[in-house]
Design an enzyme around this catalytic site. Structure first.
Site, PDB file in Angstrom:
ATOM      1  N   GLY A 184      -8.140  -4.858 -13.679  1.00  0.00           N
ATOM      2  CA  GLY A 184      -9.231  -5.830 -13.748  1.00  0.00           C
ATOM      3  C   GLY A 184      -8.823  -7.260 -14.010  1.00  0.00           C
TER       4      GLY A 184
ATOM      5  N   LYS B 171       4.272   4.781 -11.596  1.00  0.00           N
ATOM      6  CA  LYS B 171       2.916   4.262 -11.830  1.00  0.00           C
ATOM      7  C   LYS B 171       2.060   5.320 -12.494  1.00  0.00           C
ATOM      8  CE  LYS B 171      -0.879   1.658  -9.856  1.00  0.00           C
ATOM      9  NZ  LYS B 171      -1.361   0.872  -8.714  1.00  0.00           N
TER      10      LYS B 171
ATOM     11  N   LYS C  77       0.858  -1.185   0.000  1.00  0.00           N
ATOM     12  CA  LYS C  77       0.000   0.000   0.000  1.00  0.00           C
ATOM     13  C   LYS C  77       0.903   1.247   0.000  1.00  0.00           C
ATOM     14  CE  LYS C  77      -3.686   2.541   1.372  1.00  0.00           C
ATOM     15  NZ  LYS C  77      -4.705   2.870   0.360  1.00  0.00           N
TER      16      LYS C  77
ATOM     17  N   CYS D  33      -2.716   8.742  -8.143  1.00  0.00           N
ATOM     18  CA  CYS D  33      -3.909   8.517  -7.343  1.00  0.00           C
ATOM     19  C   CYS D  33      -4.909   9.638  -7.578  1.00  0.00           C
ATOM     20  CB  CYS D  33      -3.583   8.444  -5.855  1.00  0.00           C
ATOM     21  SG  CYS D  33      -5.084   8.225  -4.874  1.00  0.00           S
TER      22      CYS D  33
END
Lengths: 265, 308
Positions: free
Chosen positions: B249, B170, B50, B135
């Site tokens: 996904g 990312k 995390k 994010c």
């Protein structure tokens, strides 16, 4: 204390509606994967079989028979996921994760009970079912159940274990009003265990503070993982939480049962 | 009857060898502690933690999560206990696990990111850094760095100056051209890129006529975003030569293979961990089985095998 948690395919033993929009499911864990015991207040994540619903639904334990591995869940059919669960047929299978979370502190409750404390179990609406397993494991308490109408689901079963009273919003059964109106008719309890909608829990917390009673509250929050990794279901705590290092605790992992003074609700 | 052929699932990301290409997506697995009782964590190619910041973050108000068709929205807001507790508790736990550790780093300012990167530089349990500049759920920093190619280039450069471990940037899908941001990360010196982070979404409760999430918007993840993610991995793979970790996904080996064939060297499982905590193990087994069926000796041969 708890056995290893895994996602298990359980067998649907029965599925029926016990009231308007209230479904009762009895699920049987396969042999070898049966939890040794259920602590009242614990929950499971139950997964609709339709792949469009990827998340489990957190549902509290209404009853558990360790010998048969039979888990009884009573829940409200609200959205598409819970409606699909309510349509399950005996003989079908459904995936379950858990038992999860920390339930009520049974040792402490039993000790207080044996010392003569008056203990009240308060359930409001769909917060009623989880209190039944607590009433069963801690017989001789007072149960106060809050309903909308005189459709008093599970009421008769509470009477087997507890001195039971009802409040109804429309006054069609029991005391007209809320569970608080019933509590105020009698000597205040020494200890309260409660599960129900947030306004009820807030009122219970305040009532307990005013009357010097200890209180344990079972909180509800939207969950994704159910096991403490996603941090979706946090509540606000009155002290810095050890795990989060901020004033947040995970309802699924540190809860769902909290001491009233530990949470800001 | 065919001979049982050995399949080599090892892949290399920025010089670091993973035993297989499967890892959790940051934020869906904690640091692995909660899942340790359910699975053998050492089977994973890596554990991605995390996001961790310089100080503890309290995150957003609840509701933070909600389900949507074949997916979910989250607006956790990167709640985390801060780098000190992370090192003391999470890294100490990860020392016992025989797999690579990728620490996800988040911040509100360039200084925040650099502080965490420096604090982690002497931690030998950290094999790779993943920098979260994508994010959508925090008000400052994060996605702002990842949406503008110039700021992405700049922050990548600054982090590379300080980082002792290889750096994965990312990337966010909330951009017009993923090829452009991928190139900016590569030009800034990134050793690898990972994509996609969540797609900004919104859900409205029509009965109550209000937003479902307290944050109003949230990041969409789960199977619903997979075709978008596969397309973006493909476009990024055409644009850069550094390795790509693909995600969005993934719930099965077939899903993972789409990303690998589109150009990913490794893959991450995110929201589907919530559907089944053992998803990653099923993906690993399924990849091995696929390679056997197709006579493939090394999974790395498949990276980018589908192209125009």
């Amino acid at each position: 204390m708890s056995s290893a948690v895994r996602k298990t395919s359980t067998l649907v033993q029965s599925a029926r509606m016990i009231s308007e929009n209230i479904c009762e499911l009895v699920l049987v864990y396969p042999a070898g994967e049966r939890p040794e015991e259920a602590v009242p207040g614990q929950f499971v994540m139950i997964y609709p079989n339709d792949g469009a619903h990827m998340l489990g639904r957190p549902i509290s334990v209404c009853g558990y028979d360790p010998l048969a591995g039979a888990l009884r869940l009573v829940f409200r059919t609200a959205g598409a996921g819970t409606k699909e669960l309510a349509a399950l047929q005996p003989g079908e299978h459904v995936d379950v994760l858990g038992l999860l979370g920390n339930g009520y502190p049974m040792e402490e409750l039993r000790t207080r009970k044996s010392e003569g404390a008056k203990i009240a179990l308060i359930g409001g609406g769909i917060g009623i079912p989880p209190m039944l397993e607590l009433a069963r494991q801690l017989p001789g308490c007072h149960a106060v159940l809050g309903y909308r109408t005189n459709d008093l689901f599970l009421y008769g079963e509470f009477e087997e274990y507890a001195v039971t009273a009802a409040a109804t919003e429309d006054g069609s059964a029991g005391t007209k009003g809320t569970v608080l109106d019933v509590l105020k008719q009698d000597k205040a309890p020494d200890l309260i265990c409660a599960c129900g909608p947030l306004p009820m829990l807030r009122a219970i917390k305040q009532y307990a503070e005013e009357n010097g009673a200890a209180a344990f509250l079972s909180l509800e929050e939207r969950m994704a993982c159910g096991v403490g990794v996603c941090l979706g279901c946090v509540c606000t705590t009155t002290h810095k939480d050890e795990h989060s290092q901020v004033h947040r605790a995970r309802v699924c992992t540190e809860g769902p049962v909290f001491r009233a003074e530990d949470v800001a609700i | 009857m065919t001979m049982k052929q050995n399949v080599d699932l090892r892949v290399k990301i920025a010089g670091v060898e993973l035993k297989n290409p499967v890892m959790p997506a940051s934020g869906t697995f904690g640091s692995g502690l909660e899942y340790a009782q359910m699975m053998d964590l050492s089977r994973l190619g890596a554990i991605v933690t995390k996001g961790v910041s310089n100080v503890p973050w309290a995150g957003n108000d609840v509701p933070r999560v909600t389900e949507v068709a074949a997916g979910m929205l989250n607006a956790i807001g990167l709640q985390n206990p801060g780098v000190d507790v992370f090192i003391r508790r999470d890294l100490a736990f990860l020392k016992q696990i025989d797999t690579k550790v990728i620490v996800n780093v988040c911040g509100k300012s360039e200084e925040d990111y650099l502080e965490v990167v420096e604090r982690l530089s002497d931690e030998d349990r950290v094999d790779l850094l993943e920098i979260n500049v994508s994010c959508p759920n925090v008000k400052e920093g994060a996605i702002a760095f990842g949406q503008n190619p110039d700021s992405l280039f700049h922050i990548t450069q600054e982090i590379k100056k300080k980082a002792k471990q290889p750096v994965i940037m990312k990337l966010t899908p909330n951009v017009t051209s993923i090829a452009q941001t991928a190139r900016a990360a590569e030009a800034g010196g990134a050793d690898a890129i990972s994509l996609i982070n969540t797609i900004t979404g919104m859900k409205i409760d029509v009965e109550r006529q209000r937003f479902v999430l307290a944050n109003r918007t949230g990041g969409l993840s789960g199977p619903a975003i997979r075709p978008v993610a596969v397309r973006m991995v493909y476009e990024a793979a055409q644009a850069v030569s550094i390795p790509i970790i693909g995600m969005g996904g993934i719930g099965s080996a077939e899903d993972a293979l789409e990303f690998i064939l589109a150009g990913a060297s490794a893959v991450a499982v995110g929201a589907m961990n919530f559907h089944d905590p053992l998803t990653m193990l099923h993906v690993i087994d399924g990849l091995e089985d696929y390679c056997r069926r197709h006579g493939i000796e090394r999974i790395s041969e498949l990276t980018g095998a589908v192209h125009a």
